[in-house]
Design a protein around this motif. Structure first.
Motif, PDB file in Angstrom:
ATOM      1  N   ASP A  30       0.755  -0.990   0.012  1.00  0.00           N
ATOM      2  CA  ASP A  30       0.068  -0.047   0.316  1.00  0.00           C
ATOM      3  C   ASP A  30       0.604   1.181  -0.332  1.00  0.00           C
ATOM      4  O   ASP A  30       1.378   1.133   1.443  1.00  0.00           O
ATOM      5  N   PHE A  31       1.105   2.261  -1.000  1.00  0.00           N
ATOM      6  CA  PHE A  31       2.079   3.279  -1.329  1.00  0.00           C
ATOM      7  C   PHE A  31       0.983   4.719  -0.864  1.00  0.00           C
ATOM      8  O   PHE A  31       1.359   5.227  -0.811  1.00  0.00           O
ATOM      9  N   ALA A  32      -0.265   4.066  -0.299  1.00  0.00           N
ATOM     10  CA  ALA A  32      -0.682   5.662  -0.020  1.00  0.00           C
ATOM     11  C   ALA A  32      -0.175   6.680   1.309  1.00  0.00           C
ATOM     12  O   ALA A  32       0.037   7.466   1.637  1.00  0.00           O
ATOM     13  N   PRO A  33       0.216   5.720   2.666  1.00  0.00           N
ATOM     14  CA  PRO A  33       0.613   5.994   3.558  1.00  0.00           C
ATOM     15  C   PRO A  33       2.312   7.016   3.138  1.00  0.00           C
ATOM     16  O   PRO A  33       2.596   7.609   4.044  1.00  0.00           O
ATOM     17  N   PHE A  34       2.697   6.192   2.206  1.00  0.00           N
ATOM     18  CA  PHE A  34       4.233   6.454   2.007  1.00  0.00           C
ATOM     19  C   PHE A  34       3.877   7.624   1.279  1.00  0.00           C
ATOM     20  O   PHE A  34       4.585   8.680   1.841  1.00  0.00           O
ATOM     21  N   ILE A  35       2.815   8.236   0.175  1.00  0.00           N
ATOM     22  CA  ILE A  35       2.306   9.841  -0.626  1.00  0.00           C
ATOM     23  C   ILE A  35       1.943  10.189   0.222  1.00  0.00           C
ATOM     24  O   ILE A  35       2.165  11.169   0.188  1.00  0.00           O
ATOM     25  N   SER A  36       1.081  10.195   1.086  1.00  0.00           N
ATOM     26  CA  SER A  36       0.465  10.834   2.203  1.00  0.00           C
ATOM     27  C   SER A  36       1.133  11.411   3.228  1.00  0.00           C
ATOM     28  O   SER A  36       1.191  12.520   3.257  1.00  0.00           O
ATOM     29  N   SER A  37       2.351  11.015   3.443  1.00  0.00           N
ATOM     30  CA  SER A  37       3.386  11.302   4.434  1.00  0.00           C
ATOM     31  C   SER A  37       4.553  12.210   3.904  1.00  0.00           C
ATOM     32  O   SER A  37       4.854  13.045   4.979  1.00  0.00           O
ATOM     33  N   VAL A  38       5.274  12.108   2.511  1.00  0.00           N
ATOM     34  CA  VAL A  38       6.047  12.706   2.067  1.00  0.00           C
ATOM     35  C   VAL A  38       5.757  14.234   2.036  1.00  0.00           C
ATOM     36  O   VAL A  38       4.759  14.098   1.466  1.00  0.00           O
ATOM     37  N   GLN A  39       6.348  15.288   2.437  1.00  0.00           N
ATOM     38  CA  GLN A  39       5.914  16.832   2.337  1.00  0.00           C
ATOM     39  C   GLN A  39       6.932  17.039   1.166  1.00  0.00           C
ATOM     40  O   GLN A  39       7.600  17.493   1.109  1.00  0.00           O
ATOM     41  N   HIS A  40       7.512  15.807  -0.144  1.00  0.00           N
ATOM     42  CA  HIS A  40       7.339  16.871  -1.260  1.00  0.00           C
ATOM     43  C   HIS A  40       7.206  17.044  -2.142  1.00  0.00           C
ATOM     44  O   HIS A  40       6.289  16.205  -2.529  1.00  0.00           O
ATOM     45  N   PRO A  41       6.984  18.604  -2.593  1.00  0.00           N
ATOM     46  CA  PRO A  41       5.823  18.709  -4.016  1.00  0.00           C
ATOM     47  C   PRO A  41       6.102  17.467  -5.212  1.00  0.00           C
ATOM     48  O   PRO A  41       5.022  17.107  -5.844  1.00  0.00           O
ATOM     49  N   ASP A  42       6.868  17.019  -5.914  1.00  0.00           N
ATOM     50  CA  ASP A  42       6.889  15.853  -6.306  1.00  0.00           C
ATOM     51  C   ASP A  42       6.287  14.813  -6.317  1.00  0.00           C
ATOM     52  O   ASP A  42       5.097  14.171  -7.273  1.00  0.00           O
ATOM     53  N   TYR A  43       5.490  14.328  -5.082  1.00  0.00           N
ATOM     54  CA  TYR A  43       4.750  13.171  -4.626  1.00  0.00           C
ATOM     55  C   TYR A  43       3.369  13.596  -4.906  1.00  0.00           C
ATOM     56  O   TYR A  43       2.507  12.696  -4.835  1.00  0.00           O
ATOM     57  N   GLU A  44       2.843  14.993  -4.970  1.00  0.00           N
ATOM     58  CA  GLU A  44       1.585  15.495  -4.783  1.00  0.00           C
ATOM     59  C   GLU A  44       0.962  14.666  -5.936  1.00  0.00           C
ATOM     60  O   GLU A  44      -0.580  14.419  -5.427  1.00  0.00           O
ATOM     61  N   GLN A  45       1.251  15.092  -7.246  1.00  0.00           N
ATOM     62  CA  GLN A  45       0.462  14.176  -8.460  1.00  0.00           C
ATOM     63  C   GLN A  45       0.393  12.604  -7.717  1.00  0.00           C
ATOM     64  O   GLN A  45      -1.057  12.349  -8.158  1.00  0.00           O
ATOM     65  N   TYR A  46       0.931  11.550  -6.673  1.00  0.00           N
ATOM     66  CA  TYR A  46       0.909  10.511  -7.034  1.00  0.00           C
ATOM     67  C   TYR A  46      -0.251  10.427  -6.311  1.00  0.00           C
ATOM     68  O   TYR A  46      -0.835   9.144  -5.856  1.00  0.00           O
ATOM     69  N   LYS A  47      -0.549  11.117  -5.440  1.00  0.00           N
ATOM     70  CA  LYS A  47      -2.241  11.390  -4.852  1.00  0.00           C
ATOM     71  C   LYS A  47      -3.097  11.076  -5.420  1.00  0.00           C
ATOM     72  O   LYS A  47      -4.230  10.397  -5.058  1.00  0.00           O
ATOM     73  N   SER A  48      -3.105  11.139  -6.399  1.00  0.00           N
ATOM     74  CA  SER A  48      -4.158  11.226  -7.382  1.00  0.00           C
ATOM     75  C   SER A  48      -4.327   9.536  -7.853  1.00  0.00           C
ATOM     76  O   SER A  48      -2.460   9.230  -8.725  1.00  0.00           O
ATOM     77  N   GLU A  49      -5.479   8.682  -8.183  1.00  0.00           N
ATOM     78  CA  GLU A  49      -5.294   7.549  -8.649  1.00  0.00           C
ATOM     79  C   GLU A  49      -4.583   7.363  -9.504  1.00  0.00           C
ATOM     80  O   GLU A  49      -4.122   6.585 -10.270  1.00  0.00           O
ATOM     81  N   GLU A  50      -4.990   8.104 -11.272  1.00  0.00           N
ATOM     82  CA  GLU A  50      -5.358   7.913 -12.019  1.00  0.00           C
ATOM     83  C   GLU A  50      -3.408   7.917 -12.253  1.00  0.00           C
ATOM     84  O   GLU A  50      -3.360   7.739 -13.118  1.00  0.00           O
ATOM     85  N   LYS A  51      -3.141   9.149 -11.530  1.00  0.00           N
ATOM     86  CA  LYS A  51      -1.615   9.435 -12.216  1.00  0.00           C
ATOM     87  C   LYS A  51      -0.774   7.823 -11.071  1.00  0.00           C
ATOM     88  O   LYS A  51       0.586   7.762 -11.675  1.00  0.00           O
ATOM     89  N   PHE A  52      -1.205   7.751  -9.724  1.00  0.00           N
ATOM     90  CA  PHE A  52      -0.396   6.529  -9.757  1.00  0.00           C
ATOM     91  C   PHE A  52       0.043   5.166 -10.273  1.00  0.00           C
ATOM     92  O   PHE A  52       0.938   4.569 -10.357  1.00  0.00           O
ATOM     93  N   LEU A  53      -1.141   5.231 -10.864  1.00  0.00           N
ATOM     94  CA  LEU A  53      -1.698   4.155 -12.000  1.00  0.00           C
ATOM     95  C   LEU A  53      -1.035   4.091 -13.252  1.00  0.00           C
ATOM     96  O   LEU A  53      -0.570   2.797 -13.760  1.00  0.00           O
TER      97      LEU A  53
END
Length: 85
Positions: A30-53
């Motif tokens: 489950d990548f959600a906890p990592f994506i949610s906890s990282v405070q870096h703008p490059d990872y913000e886009q992956y909060k979208s499931e579409e972009k994550f996929l």
């Protein structure tokens, strides 16, 4: 010991992938906890499931957008992508 590589990844739901490795081992990550906890703008886009996929497997590594987001294969294998502070 042979090098462990990502062979395939299958989307289960949300930000959860079932990853199969070249030795036959499977791990649900489950990548959600990592994506949610990282405070870096490059990872913000992956909060979208579409972009994550939009991940790819390149040279045995699971990565996004030409290595914008990538994890050590050993960490995926052990399902330890979050680090303790």
């Amino acid at each position: 010991m042979p090098e462990v590589l990502v062979k395939s990844a299958r989307h289960l739901k949300s930000h959860i992938l079932e990853i199969t490795f070249n030795d036959g081992h499977k791990q649900i990550v489950d990548f959600a906890p990592f994506i949610s906890s990282v405070q870096h703008p490059d990872y913000e886009q992956y909060k979208s499931e579409e972009k994550f996929l939009e991940y790819e497997i390149v040279d045995g590594n699971l990565n996004w957008d030409g290595y914008t987001m990538i994890f050590p294969v050993e960490d995926l294998y052990a399902n330890k992508i979050l680090r303790s502070a």
